[in-house]
Write an enzyme that holds these catalytic residues in place. Structure first.
Site, PDB file in Angstrom:
ATOM      1  N   ALA A  69      34.010  46.047  41.000  1.00 21.26           N
ATOM      2  CA  ALA A  69      35.209  45.825  41.806  1.00 21.26           C
ATOM      3  C   ALA A  69      36.489  45.849  40.970  1.00 21.26           C
ATOM      4  O   ALA A  69      37.538  46.256  41.448  1.00 21.26           O
ATOM      5  CB  ALA A  69      35.098  44.493  42.541  1.00 21.26           C
ATOM      6  N   THR A  70      36.393  45.417  39.729  1.00 23.94           N
ATOM      7  CA  THR A  70      37.583  45.435  38.872  1.00 23.94           C
ATOM      8  C   THR A  70      38.125  46.864  38.759  1.00 23.94           C
ATOM      9  O   THR A  70      39.312  47.117  38.977  1.00 23.94           O
ATOM     10  CB  THR A  70      37.236  44.871  37.469  1.00 23.94           C
ATOM     11  OG1 THR A  70      36.826  43.513  37.632  1.00 23.94           O
ATOM     12  CG2 THR A  70      38.416  44.942  36.527  1.00 23.94           C
ATOM     13  N   GLN A 179      34.126  39.972  48.386  1.00 23.65           N
ATOM     14  CA  GLN A 179      33.514  38.718  48.874  1.00 23.65           C
ATOM     15  C   GLN A 179      33.200  38.778  50.372  1.00 23.65           C
ATOM     16  O   GLN A 179      32.736  37.791  50.935  1.00 23.65           O
ATOM     17  CB  GLN A 179      34.446  37.525  48.593  1.00 23.65           C
ATOM     18  CG  GLN A 179      34.687  37.248  47.120  1.00 23.65           C
ATOM     19  CD  GLN A 179      33.453  36.681  46.396  1.00 23.65           C
ATOM     20  OE1 GLN A 179      32.423  36.381  46.999  1.00 23.65           O
ATOM     21  NE2 GLN A 179      33.565  36.553  45.085  1.00 23.65           N
ATOM     22  N   SER A 197      31.507  45.607  45.458  1.00 23.38           N
ATOM     23  CA  SER A 197      30.809  45.441  44.181  1.00 23.38           C
ATOM     24  C   SER A 197      29.344  45.112  44.427  1.00 23.38           C
ATOM     25  O   SER A 197      29.022  44.255  45.254  1.00 23.38           O
ATOM     26  CB  SER A 197      31.474  44.306  43.389  1.00 23.38           C
ATOM     27  OG  SER A 197      30.819  44.116  42.164  1.00 23.38           O
ATOM     28  N   HIS A 199      27.016  43.661  42.435  1.00 25.99           N
ATOM     29  CA  HIS A 199      26.382  42.423  41.955  1.00 25.99           C
ATOM     30  C   HIS A 199      26.706  41.207  42.817  1.00 25.99           C
ATOM     31  O   HIS A 199      26.148  40.134  42.615  1.00 25.99           O
ATOM     32  CB  HIS A 199      26.688  42.166  40.473  1.00 25.99           C
ATOM     33  CG  HIS A 199      28.060  41.670  40.156  1.00 25.99           C
ATOM     34  ND1 HIS A 199      28.351  40.341  40.035  1.00 25.99           N
ATOM     35  CD2 HIS A 199      29.213  42.321  39.935  1.00 25.99           C
ATOM     36  CE1 HIS A 199      29.636  40.198  39.727  1.00 25.99           C
ATOM     37  NE2 HIS A 199      30.187  41.402  39.669  1.00 25.99           N
ATOM     38  N   CYS A 321      36.156  34.117  37.045  1.00 30.44           N
ATOM     39  CA  CYS A 321      36.982  35.156  36.423  1.00 30.44           C
ATOM     40  C   CYS A 321      38.329  34.664  35.943  1.00 30.44           C
ATOM     41  O   CYS A 321      39.094  35.402  35.347  1.00 30.44           O
ATOM     42  CB  CYS A 321      37.243  36.278  37.415  1.00 30.44           C
ATOM     43  SG  CYS A 321      35.778  36.865  38.183  1.00 30.44           S
TER      44      CYS A 321
HETATM   45  N1  PMP Z   1      37.411  40.904  43.467  1.00 22.54           N
HETATM   46  C1  PMP Z   1      36.888  39.751  43.894  1.00 22.54           C
HETATM   47  C2  PMP Z   1      37.389  39.150  45.185  1.00 22.54           C
HETATM   48  C3  PMP Z   1      35.882  39.123  43.156  1.00 22.54           C
HETATM   49  O1  PMP Z   1      35.362  37.967  43.582  1.00 22.54           O
HETATM   50  C4  PMP Z   1      35.442  39.723  41.947  1.00 22.54           C
HETATM   51  C5  PMP Z   1      34.367  39.081  41.102  1.00 22.54           C
HETATM   52  N2  PMP Z   1      34.589  37.748  40.776  1.00 22.54           N
HETATM   53  C6  PMP Z   1      36.038  40.927  41.543  1.00 22.54           C
HETATM   54  C7  PMP Z   1      37.015  41.487  42.331  1.00 22.54           C
HETATM   55  C8  PMP Z   1      35.602  41.622  40.283  1.00 22.54           C
HETATM   56  O2  PMP Z   1      34.340  42.171  40.491  1.00 22.54           O
HETATM   57  P1  PMP Z   1      33.468  42.914  39.381  1.00 22.54           P
HETATM   58  O3  PMP Z   1      32.780  41.822  38.644  1.00 22.54           O
HETATM   59  O4  PMP Z   1      32.520  43.776  40.150  1.00 22.54           O
HETATM   60  O5  PMP Z   1      34.387  43.712  38.534  1.00 22.54           O
END
Ligand code: PMP
Length: 375
Positions: A69-70, A179, A197, A199, A321
């Site tokens: 997602a990042t 989410q 994402s 995971h 995060c």
């Molecule tokens: N967006 C949201 C709303 C998240 O909760 C997260 C993960 N904590 C991310 C982005 C980042 O996801 P990823 O670990 O797949 O990069």
């Protein structure tokens, strides 16, 4: 073990894991190779992608795989800004976003783009009047998460879209749905771009996707051979793609049934916490049942996380995060620094049992009393 940190990441589903292993072993060809092994891999890739496209009623070429997602958030934001910079230099985001949105906004400001932060109401919902007033002819993109990762507030993307498009038909709407997927039924057609994402939905780590409506221009953020994949070049991680596709299909099964099961667990936990006047429940009426957020009095949330860990119980501070102790989302909703400094997030799953909840609450009470007495 009692795992209550599903919003941080989820364990991989057994069937998903089996498909990952099978594809790793049996499909060694690069999807870009023209020989038989490559063609077989490409066919599997196309089938897995079509299955995802069908789940959301979109086209295969509207799905761009990313590392998570990042990357998808980064791509959606800077990618649309670069591709559409002749139309304007302004973007709008909410105050309930993930750092992968904020950090990109900070970077864009150094490149000369203007970023506005739309206000939210006391219940966490986007203030539509503020949103309306911020949109100009220069606004390229609005990015608002479908569900906030800390307090779980669920936005109405449909209403947000209506407000945006009424003000400026060309302004794009991106939503971080990380989410939200699998937790309620979403309509991807409410947005122009969406992040997901693997995971977070019982799939492997290292893959996510950006849905991009085919009419939307996005510039690549990674550059390489464009022969096979213009926006996200590089060798396709076929086992991850197939496993992610499977995880999505499983995640979108029995969504309502799972949600009502989790809602019952959520109510038990919130009722329990509400009885303690030293605990503030940060959820609003718009929070999804999967995410519970509380603020503790006189006990650091980090200390509580480690106290529970001694009992093999896992929850998190504001988010996995965030580097700061302050919960940006609790701050955005309650505007209370003390409250935002001591947040604990308990995130549930359809895998959580009623017994898990009973044991968690018992241990929580014991540890909380002990820590309060020390302080
Ligand atoms: N967006 C949201 C709303 C998240 O909760 C997260 C993960 N904590 C991310 C982005 C980042 O996801 P990823 O670990 O797949 O990069």
């Amino acid at each position: 073990m009692i795992y209550l940190d599903y919003a941080a990441t989820t364990p991989v589903n057994d069937e998903v894991m089996a498909s990952y292993i099978k594809v790793t072993k049996e499909y060694i060809g690069n999807t870009h190779s023209i020989h038989k092994l490559g063609v077989e891999s490409k066919k599997l890739y196309d089938d897995a992608t079509k299955q995802i496209a069908d789940l959301f009623n979109v086209m295969e070429n509207e799905i761009i795989y990313t590392s998570g997602a990042t990357e998808a958030n980064n791509m959606a934001i800077i990618g649309t800004c670069i591709a559409n910079h002749k139309r304007g230099n302004h973007i709008i985001v909410s105050m309930l976003e993930h750092p992968s949105v904020y950090k990109m906004c900070d970077y864009l400001e150094t490149l000369g783009f203007k970023v506005s932060y739309v206000k939210n109401l006391d219940n966490g919902m986007i203030d539509m009047n503020d949103l309306k007033s911020l949109i100009t002819d220069e606004t390229i993109l609005v990015s608002i998460c479908a569900v906030n990762s800390e307090v779980g507030v669920r936005q109405s993307l449909k209403s947000i879209r209506q407000v945006i498009k009424k003000e400026n038909m060309n302004t794009l709407l991106h939503s971080d749905m990380t989410q939200a997927i699998g937790k309620y039924t979403i309509n991807i057609h409410d947005v122009d771009l969406a992040t997901m994402s693997s995971h977070k939905i019982y799939g492997p780590k290292g893959i996510g996707l950006l849905y991009r409506n085919s009419k939307v221009n996005v510039a690549p953020i990674i550059h390489g051979s464009t022969k096979y994949n213009e926006i996200r070049p590089g060798t396709v991680p076929l086992p991850l793609v197939v496993a992610f596709s499977k995880a999505l299909r499983i995640a979108l099964t029995d969504v309502e049934k799972r949600e009502s099961f989790v809602k019952k667990l959520n109510e038990r936990i919130i009722n329990h916490f509400s009885k303690d006047e030293t605990i503030l429940v940060n959820n609003t009426v718009y929070s999804i049942p999967y995410i519970i957020n509380i603020s503790l009095s006189n006990v650091k949330s980090e200390t509580m996380v480690h106290a529970l860990e001694q009992h093999d119980i896992y929850v998190s501070t504001s988010t996995a995060c965030s580097s700061s102790e302050l919960s940006a989302s609790v701050m955005a909703i309650y505007k209370d620094k003390k409250r935002a400094m001591s947040t604990l997030r308990i995130s549930l799953s359809y895998l959580t049992s009623s017994e898990d909840v009973t044991n968690f609450l018992k241990v929580f009470d014991e540890e909380y009393e002990k820590l309060k007495a020390i302080n």
